[in-house]
Design an enzyme around this catalytic site. Sequence first.
Site, PDB file in Angstrom:
ATOM      1  N   SER A 157       0.837  -1.198   0.000  1.00  0.00           N
ATOM      2  CA  SER A 157       0.000   0.000   0.000  1.00  0.00           C
ATOM      3  C   SER A 157       0.876   1.254   0.000  1.00  0.00           C
ATOM      4  CB  SER A 157      -0.967  -0.058   1.182  1.00  0.00           C
ATOM      5  OG  SER A 157      -1.941   0.957   1.100  1.00  0.00           O
ATOM      6  N   ASP A 252      -9.699  -4.056  -5.600  1.00  0.00           N
ATOM      7  CA  ASP A 252      -8.955  -2.967  -4.959  1.00  0.00           C
ATOM      8  C   ASP A 252      -8.967  -1.764  -5.889  1.00  0.00           C
ATOM      9  OD1 ASP A 252      -7.119  -1.274  -3.725  1.00  0.00           O
ATOM     10  OD2 ASP A 252      -5.568  -2.805  -3.495  1.00  0.00           O
ATOM     11  N   HIS A 282      -7.750  -4.956  -0.748  1.00  0.00           N
ATOM     12  CA  HIS A 282      -6.629  -4.219  -0.176  1.00  0.00           C
ATOM     13  C   HIS A 282      -6.382  -4.666   1.269  1.00  0.00           C
ATOM     14  CE1 HIS A 282      -4.001  -0.714  -0.607  1.00  0.00           C
ATOM     15  NE2 HIS A 282      -4.187  -0.512   0.686  1.00  0.00           N
TER      16      HIS A 282
END
Length: 316
Positions: A157, A252, A282
């Site tokens: 991320s 995502d 995610h």
Amino acid sequence: MALDPKIDAYLARLSSTATPMSLAEMRAATETSLGALHGPLEDVADVRTYLAPGHDGTPLRVRAYTPAGAPPGAVLPALVYAHGGGWFLCSLELYDNPCRALANATGCMVLSVDYRLAPEHKFPVPVEDFYCALRWVCEQAGMLGVDPARIAVGGDSAGGNLAAAAAIMARDRGGPRIAHQLLCYPVLDHSFSTDSYRAYGQNFFLTEETMRYCWFTYLLNEQDGGSPYASPLRAADLTGLPPATVLVCEYDPLRDEGEAYARRLREAGVDACDHRLPGMVHACIHMLGLTPAARHLFELAGGALRAAFESEPQAA
């Protein structure tokens, strides 16, 4: 494929319990909620915490995880890792079990960097911190017991963003040499216009609203979002970067920018591959205790780095 059913049920529970929070409350709730998804603690051979100089000389913790089964005195490949959390959430402590799992899957010593968080420390402090820690690992390879020729950067991320940006910094600044990039569902562009944002920007764990808030906390101003050190996908030139493995999640909003980055790397002559994790959302690096399917991220990461390094641990 369909959204993983265990994740689907978890998301249904989340949508019914969401409440407004302060920054401090968000940080505390994230540590608790994601930590509850990790499952049993994975055994590793050793865990040690060092202090490394960050941007402006501020000491940063770097936590080193030696994989289970590593021979005593072995010189290992290394993965210098930046945790996720939108640049303003998460901690070394929350990432303890994911880093243990990464060490065991990859056979690398994983060095998790406690970079400073926004909004107290806005761009470029977090990425400069991570770059400084990367340089420190390379300079201290002998002391740490890692092979200086087999050092990768990685993150998930916002941490994937920092890893990708640090690789560009290393190229632009003449080092250190990086052997590979492992980018797990990375944030790569200050933009919200992709098909995956339109399809999955609501109700799939990470929302467009949350991602806009992440960027708001990170950047001093909108113009900074155009910097390649903030938005690696906007870099004019990606030549000369390390080989890369990009893992994205099917459900995502960041999926398309990860796949676009892998394509641009290949177009620039960089050996890069991307894998779409089926049925995943995610933050699935935290979900080993929620669904067995989350293990696929670690299997792919392990296969990629073991292939990239192509050798067994060396005796010191």
